[in-house]
Design a protein around this motif. Structure first.
Motif, PDB file in Angstrom:
ATOM      1  N   LEU A 190       0.815  -1.218   0.000  1.00  0.00           N
ATOM      2  CA  LEU A 190       0.000   0.000   0.000  1.00  0.00           C
ATOM      3  C   LEU A 190       0.849   1.268   0.000  1.00  0.00           C
ATOM      4  O   LEU A 190       0.308   2.374   0.030  1.00  0.00           O
ATOM      5  N   GLY A 191       2.167   1.081  -0.008  1.00  0.00           N
ATOM      6  CA  GLY A 191       3.055   2.243   0.000  1.00  0.00           C
ATOM      7  C   GLY A 191       3.356   2.766   1.384  1.00  0.00           C
ATOM      8  O   GLY A 191       3.839   3.898   1.525  1.00  0.00           O
ATOM      9  N   ASN A 192       3.099   1.973   2.423  1.00  0.00           N
ATOM     10  CA  ASN A 192       3.367   2.395   3.795  1.00  0.00           C
ATOM     11  C   ASN A 192       4.777   1.981   4.218  1.00  0.00           C
ATOM     12  O   ASN A 192       5.231   0.871   3.926  1.00  0.00           O
ATOM     13  N   THR A 193       5.453   2.854   4.937  1.00  0.00           N
ATOM     14  CA  THR A 193       6.786   2.558   5.439  1.00  0.00           C
ATOM     15  C   THR A 193       6.991   3.343   6.731  1.00  0.00           C
ATOM     16  O   THR A 193       6.033   3.856   7.319  1.00  0.00           O
ATOM     17  N   CYS A 194       8.221   3.434   7.192  1.00  0.00           N
ATOM     18  CA  CYS A 194       8.514   4.190   8.410  1.00  0.00           C
ATOM     19  C   CYS A 194       9.839   4.914   8.242  1.00  0.00           C
ATOM     20  O   CYS A 194      10.634   4.616   7.344  1.00  0.00           O
ATOM     21  N   ILE A 195      10.064   5.891   9.111  1.00  0.00           N
ATOM     22  CA  ILE A 195      11.328   6.624   9.161  1.00  0.00           C
ATOM     23  C   ILE A 195      11.841   6.545  10.595  1.00  0.00           C
ATOM     24  O   ILE A 195      11.107   6.849  11.539  1.00  0.00           O
ATOM     25  N   LEU A 196      13.083   6.095  10.755  1.00  0.00           N
ATOM     26  CA  LEU A 196      13.690   5.964  12.074  1.00  0.00           C
ATOM     27  C   LEU A 196      14.621   7.135  12.350  1.00  0.00           C
ATOM     28  O   LEU A 196      15.199   7.721  11.426  1.00  0.00           O
ATOM     29  N   LEU A 197      14.779   7.462  13.624  1.00  0.00           N
ATOM     30  CA  LEU A 197      15.757   8.458  14.058  1.00  0.00           C
ATOM     31  C   LEU A 197      16.442   7.910  15.288  1.00  0.00           C
ATOM     32  O   LEU A 197      15.771   7.385  16.198  1.00  0.00           O
ATOM     33  N   MET A 198      17.769   7.989  15.326  1.00  0.00           N
ATOM     34  CA  MET A 198      18.474   7.390  16.463  1.00  0.00           C
ATOM     35  C   MET A 198      19.645   8.239  16.936  1.00  0.00           C
ATOM     36  O   MET A 198      20.230   9.005  16.179  1.00  0.00           O
ATOM     37  N   ARG A 199      19.923   8.070  18.198  1.00  0.00           N
ATOM     38  CA  ARG A 199      21.159   8.539  18.816  1.00  0.00           C
ATOM     39  C   ARG A 199      22.074   7.320  18.874  1.00  0.00           C
ATOM     40  O   ARG A 199      21.614   6.208  19.087  1.00  0.00           O
ATOM     41  N   VAL A 200      23.368   7.500  18.685  1.00  0.00           N
ATOM     42  CA  VAL A 200      24.250   6.342  18.610  1.00  0.00           C
ATOM     43  C   VAL A 200      25.451   6.493  19.545  1.00  0.00           C
ATOM     44  O   VAL A 200      25.810   7.600  19.939  1.00  0.00           O
ATOM     45  N   GLY A 201      26.029   5.357  19.898  1.00  0.00           N
ATOM     46  CA  GLY A 201      27.258   5.341  20.680  1.00  0.00           C
ATOM     47  C   GLY A 201      27.044   4.980  22.138  1.00  0.00           C
ATOM     48  O   GLY A 201      26.009   5.294  22.730  1.00  0.00           O
ATOM     49  N   GLU A 202      28.036   4.303  22.719  1.00  0.00           N
ATOM     50  CA  GLU A 202      27.969   3.936  24.149  1.00  0.00           C
ATOM     51  C   GLU A 202      27.970   5.170  25.037  1.00  0.00           C
ATOM     52  O   GLU A 202      27.199   5.269  25.988  1.00  0.00           O
ATOM     53  N   ARG A 203      28.861   6.109  24.750  1.00  0.00           N
ATOM     54  CA  ARG A 203      28.982   7.302  25.589  1.00  0.00           C
ATOM     55  C   ARG A 203      27.677   8.097  25.606  1.00  0.00           C
ATOM     56  O   ARG A 203      27.338   8.728  26.614  1.00  0.00           O
ATOM     57  N   GLU A 204      26.948   8.067  24.503  1.00  0.00           N
ATOM     58  CA  GLU A 204      25.697   8.821  24.402  1.00  0.00           C
ATOM     59  C   GLU A 204      24.480   7.988  24.804  1.00  0.00           C
ATOM     60  O   GLU A 204      23.345   8.447  24.675  1.00  0.00           O
ATOM     61  N   THR A 257      19.218   2.742  25.647  1.00  0.00           N
ATOM     62  CA  THR A 257      18.121   3.360  26.408  1.00  0.00           C
ATOM     63  C   THR A 257      16.933   3.549  25.471  1.00  0.00           C
ATOM     64  O   THR A 257      17.094   3.704  24.260  1.00  0.00           O
ATOM     65  N   ASN A 258      15.747   3.540  26.044  1.00  0.00           N
ATOM     66  CA  ASN A 258      14.526   3.610  25.224  1.00  0.00           C
ATOM     67  C   ASN A 258      14.443   4.886  24.394  1.00  0.00           C
ATOM     68  O   ASN A 258      13.897   4.876  23.277  1.00  0.00           O
ATOM     69  N   ASP A 259      14.964   5.990  24.929  1.00  0.00           N
ATOM     70  CA  ASP A 259      14.817   7.264  24.212  1.00  0.00           C
ATOM     71  C   ASP A 259      15.882   7.467  23.136  1.00  0.00           C
ATOM     72  O   ASP A 259      15.997   8.550  22.567  1.00  0.00           O
ATOM     73  N   ALA A 260      16.666   6.411  22.837  1.00  0.00           N
ATOM     74  CA  ALA A 260      17.701   6.527  21.812  1.00  0.00           C
ATOM     75  C   ALA A 260      17.179   6.242  20.417  1.00  0.00           C
ATOM     76  O   ALA A 260      17.868   6.517  19.429  1.00  0.00           O
ATOM     77  N   LEU A 261      15.972   5.703  20.306  1.00  0.00           N
ATOM     78  CA  LEU A 261      15.459   5.273  19.007  1.00  0.00           C
ATOM     79  C   LEU A 261      13.980   5.630  18.888  1.00  0.00           C
ATOM     80  O   LEU A 261      13.168   5.238  19.731  1.00  0.00           O
ATOM     81  N   GLY A 262      13.650   6.399  17.852  1.00  0.00           N
ATOM     82  CA  GLY A 262      12.265   6.781  17.599  1.00  0.00           C
ATOM     83  C   GLY A 262      11.840   6.409  16.193  1.00  0.00           C
ATOM     84  O   GLY A 262      12.673   6.198  15.312  1.00  0.00           O
ATOM     85  N   MET A 263      10.522   6.358  16.001  1.00  0.00           N
ATOM     86  CA  MET A 263       9.999   5.945  14.694  1.00  0.00           C
ATOM     87  C   MET A 263       8.799   6.788  14.303  1.00  0.00           C
ATOM     88  O   MET A 263       7.867   6.975  15.092  1.00  0.00           O
ATOM     89  N   LEU A 264       8.835   7.307  13.084  1.00  0.00           N
ATOM     90  CA  LEU A 264       7.654   7.888  12.449  1.00  0.00           C
ATOM     91  C   LEU A 264       7.034   6.750  11.654  1.00  0.00           C
ATOM     92  O   LEU A 264       7.571   6.325  10.634  1.00  0.00           O
ATOM     93  N   GLU A 265       5.929   6.208  12.139  1.00  0.00           N
ATOM     94  CA  GLU A 265       5.403   4.981  11.546  1.00  0.00           C
ATOM     95  C   GLU A 265       4.232   5.256  10.609  1.00  0.00           C
ATOM     96  O   GLU A 265       3.569   6.285  10.684  1.00  0.00           O
ATOM     97  N   ASN A 266       4.047   4.283   9.706  1.00  0.00           N
ATOM     98  CA  ASN A 266       2.911   4.304   8.777  1.00  0.00           C
ATOM     99  C   ASN A 266       2.834   5.564   7.925  1.00  0.00           C
ATOM    100  O   ASN A 266       1.747   6.100   7.681  1.00  0.00           O
ATOM    101  N   VAL A 267       3.991   6.042   7.483  1.00  0.00           N
ATOM    102  CA  VAL A 267       3.960   7.110   6.489  1.00  0.00           C
ATOM    103  C   VAL A 267       3.695   6.474   5.124  1.00  0.00           C
ATOM    104  O   VAL A 267       4.165   5.377   4.840  1.00  0.00           O
ATOM    105  N   ASN A 268       2.924   7.148   4.311  1.00  0.00           N
ATOM    106  CA  ASN A 268       2.536   6.588   3.015  1.00  0.00           C
ATOM    107  C   ASN A 268       3.189   7.366   1.886  1.00  0.00           C
ATOM    108  O   ASN A 268       3.082   8.581   1.821  1.00  0.00           O
ATOM    109  N   ILE A 269       3.860   6.652   1.005  1.00  0.00           N
ATOM    110  CA  ILE A 269       4.527   7.291  -0.131  1.00  0.00           C
ATOM    111  C   ILE A 269       4.008   6.750  -1.453  1.00  0.00           C
ATOM    112  O   ILE A 269       4.489   7.130  -2.520  1.00  0.00           O
ATOM    113  N   GLY A 270       3.002   5.859  -1.382  1.00  0.00           N
ATOM    114  CA  GLY A 270       2.540   5.163  -2.580  1.00  0.00           C
ATOM    115  C   GLY A 270       2.030   6.081  -3.667  1.00  0.00           C
ATOM    116  O   GLY A 270       2.281   5.847  -4.849  1.00  0.00           O
ATOM    117  N   HIS A 271       1.319   7.157  -3.311  1.00  0.00           N
ATOM    118  CA  HIS A 271       0.687   7.990  -4.329  1.00  0.00           C
ATOM    119  C   HIS A 271       1.699   8.735  -5.190  1.00  0.00           C
ATOM    120  O   HIS A 271       1.410   9.157  -6.292  1.00  0.00           O
TER     121      HIS A 271
END
Length: 311
Positions: free
Chosen positions: A231-245, A292-306
């Motif tokens: 259906l053209g649905n996907t997601c976009i992830l955003l993350m913080r990386v590294g042990e120190r962070e 940690t839980n706040d290191a990874l976020g998701m914009l879910e169910n974005v649609n690009i099909g059209h």
């Protein structure tokens, strides 16, 4: 006029190119494979070495400020507090991708010039293993990025298509030193179209010698392993990386016996059978941890099909 044109010229009395080519050498390329991608996720992730293939994430049980002492200036105050640790910390064990490469000894004996057959077979097999590795880091149901996003870090799009407002919301969710977005190339294209329509085209920067679209200074890393459904649905992830962070990290164990070309990838000779077929056992050890839980976020169910209906 091409070299072959004089083959049909009845007045040509010289040696023709077709016959002459039988005495000449051809310049050959190494084998090309369409499925090879840049695998940017493997480059952008910081990799942490494990001991005995296990990584333990120790966490504080309650890091709130309750119990800390705060008083007026000039008044004596002795704070009394301590940080308690989780007695059952989560442990990540390295996963493996393993295959057996078979090479006919006659092929490697006779047809080994100008290109080394064993070397090319191993190179192509390693490419496939690394493609599988990136796919698992994104999609594995136990430790992959998509499965590791905490429910509180998942946000819906405002109107279906990925917009600047959506990515601003995602940046507000992963606001502690966000490192990079991860999205399918078509999702990035859909986002840039939205930006262009609004008159705010995103800036492009050079990283690792390649151009990357950015938003608010954060690069958008393309990865075709982030799936797009029918259906053209996907997601976009955003993350913080590294042990120190306290972010997202890749796990591996460099220096394993028989290590070949890639850290944490071993190759062991498995013998030759009665038919002269040589076997090589190839194993890649890897993992991923979200510290940690706040290191990874998701914009879910974005649609690009059209965007692609008319193409």
């Amino acid at each position: 006029m091409s070299l072959n044109d004089n083959l049909v010229n009845p007045n040509n009395r010289s040696l023709g190119p077709k016959a002459a080519r039988r005495l000449s050498n051809t310049t050959k390329s190494i084998p090309m494979m369409d499925s090879i991608t840049p695998r940017w996720l493997l480059s952008f992730l910081p990799w942490v070495s494990t001991e005995a293939g296990v990584y333990r994430v120790n966490k504080v049980i309650d890091d709130s400020n309750e119990g800390m002492c705060s008083d007026n200036i000039g008044e004596h105050c002795i704070p009394q507090n301590y940080m308690d640790y989780n007695c059952n910390p989560k442990e990540y064990t390295l996963n493996i991708i393993q295959t057996i490469l078979k090479i006919n000894s006659q092929v490697s004996d006779i047809f080994n010039s100008p290109i080394n057959q064993k070397q090319e077979q191993m190179r192509l097999t390693i490419e496939k293993m690394r493609e599988k590795q990136e796919c698992e880091l994104v999609n594995n149901s136990e430790f992959g990025l998509l499965a590791s996003v905490d429910p509180s870090m998942r946000i819906p799009p405002r109107k279906g298509t990925p917009t600047p407002d959506d990515l601003d919301d995602l940046l507000a969710t992963v606001w502690k030193k966000p490192a990079f977005f991860l999205a399918h190339p078509k999702a990035i294209a859909a986002f840039t179209r939205e930006c262009t329509c609004r008159g705010v085209p995103p800036v492009t920067v050079n990283i690792f010698g390649s151009p990357f679209v950015t938003w608010r200074g954060v690069p958008m890393v393309p990865c075709d392993k982030v799936k797009i459904d029918s259906l053209g649905n996907t997601c976009i992830l955003l993350m913080r990386v590294g042990e120190r962070e306290q972010g997202v990290i890749g796990l591996h164990q460099p220096g394993v016996p028989g290590e070949c070309q890639v850290p944490s990838l071993s190759v062991h000779f498995g013998g030759i059978d009665d038919m002269g077929i040589m076997s090589y056992i190839m194993t890649l050890y890897y993992g991923l941890a979200v510290l940690t839980n706040d290191a990874l976020g998701m914009l879910e169910n974005v649609n690009i099909g059209h965007y692609y209906d008319y193409e």
